[in-house]
Design a protein around this motif. Structure first.
Motif, PDB file in Angstrom:
ATOM      1  N   SER A 145     -14.645 -14.317  75.828  1.00 32.74           N
ATOM      2  CA  SER A 145     -15.039 -13.111  75.114  1.00 32.74           C
ATOM      3  C   SER A 145     -14.222 -13.011  73.836  1.00 32.74           C
ATOM      4  O   SER A 145     -13.009 -13.248  73.847  1.00 32.74           O
ATOM      5  N   TYR A 146     -14.895 -12.654  72.732  1.00 39.17           N
ATOM      6  CA  TYR A 146     -14.253 -12.534  71.432  1.00 39.17           C
ATOM      7  C   TYR A 146     -14.444 -11.122  70.891  1.00 39.17           C
ATOM      8  O   TYR A 146     -15.493 -10.501  71.115  1.00 39.17           O
ATOM      9  N   GLU A 147     -13.439 -10.632  70.185  1.00 38.53           N
ATOM     10  CA  GLU A 147     -13.537  -9.342  69.517  1.00 38.53           C
ATOM     11  C   GLU A 147     -13.112  -9.498  68.067  1.00 38.53           C
ATOM     12  O   GLU A 147     -12.180 -10.248  67.765  1.00 38.53           O
TER      13      GLU A 147
ATOM     14  N   ALA B 100     -18.192  -7.552  69.356  1.00 35.13           N
ATOM     15  CA  ALA B 100     -17.811  -7.997  70.697  1.00 35.13           C
ATOM     16  C   ALA B 100     -18.813  -9.082  71.085  1.00 35.13           C
ATOM     17  O   ALA B 100     -19.997  -8.792  71.271  1.00 35.13           O
TER      18      ALA B 100
ATOM     19  N   ASP C 191     -19.662 -12.503  73.541  1.00 34.11           N
ATOM     20  CA  ASP C 191     -19.371 -13.340  74.703  1.00 34.11           C
ATOM     21  C   ASP C 191     -20.053 -14.687  74.526  1.00 34.11           C
ATOM     22  O   ASP C 191     -21.198 -14.773  74.059  1.00 34.11           O
TER      23      ASP C 191
ATOM     24  N   LYS D  40     -10.438 -14.595  70.408  1.00 34.53           N
ATOM     25  CA  LYS D  40     -10.595 -14.645  71.863  1.00 34.53           C
ATOM     26  C   LYS D  40      -9.687 -13.595  72.511  1.00 34.53           C
ATOM     27  O   LYS D  40      -8.518 -13.441  72.141  1.00 34.53           O
ATOM     28  N   LYS D  41     -10.236 -12.862  73.449  1.00 31.68           N
ATOM     29  CA  LYS D  41      -9.479 -11.826  74.146  1.00 31.68           C
ATOM     30  C   LYS D  41      -8.490 -12.460  75.127  1.00 31.68           C
ATOM     31  O   LYS D  41      -8.727 -13.505  75.683  1.00 31.68           O
TER      32      LYS D  41
END
Length: 234
Positions: free
Chosen positions: A65-67, A98, A100, A233-234
């Motif tokens: 998951s990226y933010e 956000a 994924d 990346k979270k």
């Protein structure tokens, strides 16, 4: 939308090509400064990602998951959604991302899902702003891809350069945004490269535009936009 989705894709691809060199600075489309939709400073975060080296160890599968954020400016035209409080041609639009990713090398289906939200348009150099209500989502009906490219080990001028594996991506987001009684359908294309070890970040250009819902016109977009995005990346 008022126009064929294929025409939208062609137009956005062309705009992205023009902007593809726009990854050395957070400013795009003549924009300067500005606070992010979510309160984080876009320029600082964007520059931090752009200073990373492109990913050289791209994995063969990625589930993460990226933010991050996007920042675009109006390149041409105008749209009712901006109202009269700001000059649309001087608008900088910032939103939170956000995204994924669920991908395996060789995959042909869209590996992306996600949203753009908390979108705010601000007239550059002023405090005049308009919140654009609504959320954009990854459009499964428009092109998307994630590719891994291997650059074999080589010797250059007597120096051994090890094998490198880079990563690139393409996806689209679309949705309806509103400001008061004014509504607009937005389509945005995101493209670029993975940055940092293990594909820890994404970086690249954004292009597309907004069509007024209640104002038929011959243009593909009432307001064409272009800019950049980053995501970590979270």
């Amino acid at each position: 939308m008022k126009h064929a989705r294929l025409s939208i894709v062609i137009a956005s691809l062309g705009a992205a090509t023009v902007l593809s060199g726009c990854n050395g600075s957070g400013s795009a489309g003549g924009l300067v400064g500005g606070g992010a939709g979510g309160g984080q400073d876009f320029e600082t975060a964007f520059n931090a990602v752009s200073q990373k080296a492109p990913t050289s160890d791209m994995p063969t599968s990625l589930k993460a998951s990226y933010e991050g954020q996007m920042k675009v400016g109006v390149n041409s035209g105008s749209a009712q959604i901006f109202g009269t409080d700001i000059d649309a041609n001087s608008a900088e639009i910032i939103g939170d991302l956000a995204v994924d990713v669920d991908w395996t090398d060789g995959q042909t289906t869209n590996p992306f899902t996600g949203t753009a939200s908390n979108i705010v348009a601000t007239e550059a150099g002023t405090s005049n702003s308009v919140k654009l209500d609504g959320t954009l989502t990854v459009d499964q009906g428009l092109p998307a891809s994630l590719s891994r490219t291997t650059i074999p080990a080589q010797v250059v001028a007597g120096v051994n350069i090890p094998e490198q594996n880079t990563g690139a991506m393409l996806f689209h987001m679309s949705g309806r945004l509103s400001s008061g009684e004014n509504e607009g359908d937005a389509t945005l294309q995101f493209g670029g490269n993975f940055m940092g070890p293990g594909a820890e970040s994404m970086l690249g250009p954004v292009s597309g535009g907004i069509n007024d819902v209640n104002n038929p016109s011959p243009q593909i977009f009432d307001a064409g936009v272009g800019g950049t995005f980053y995501a970590n990346k979270k």
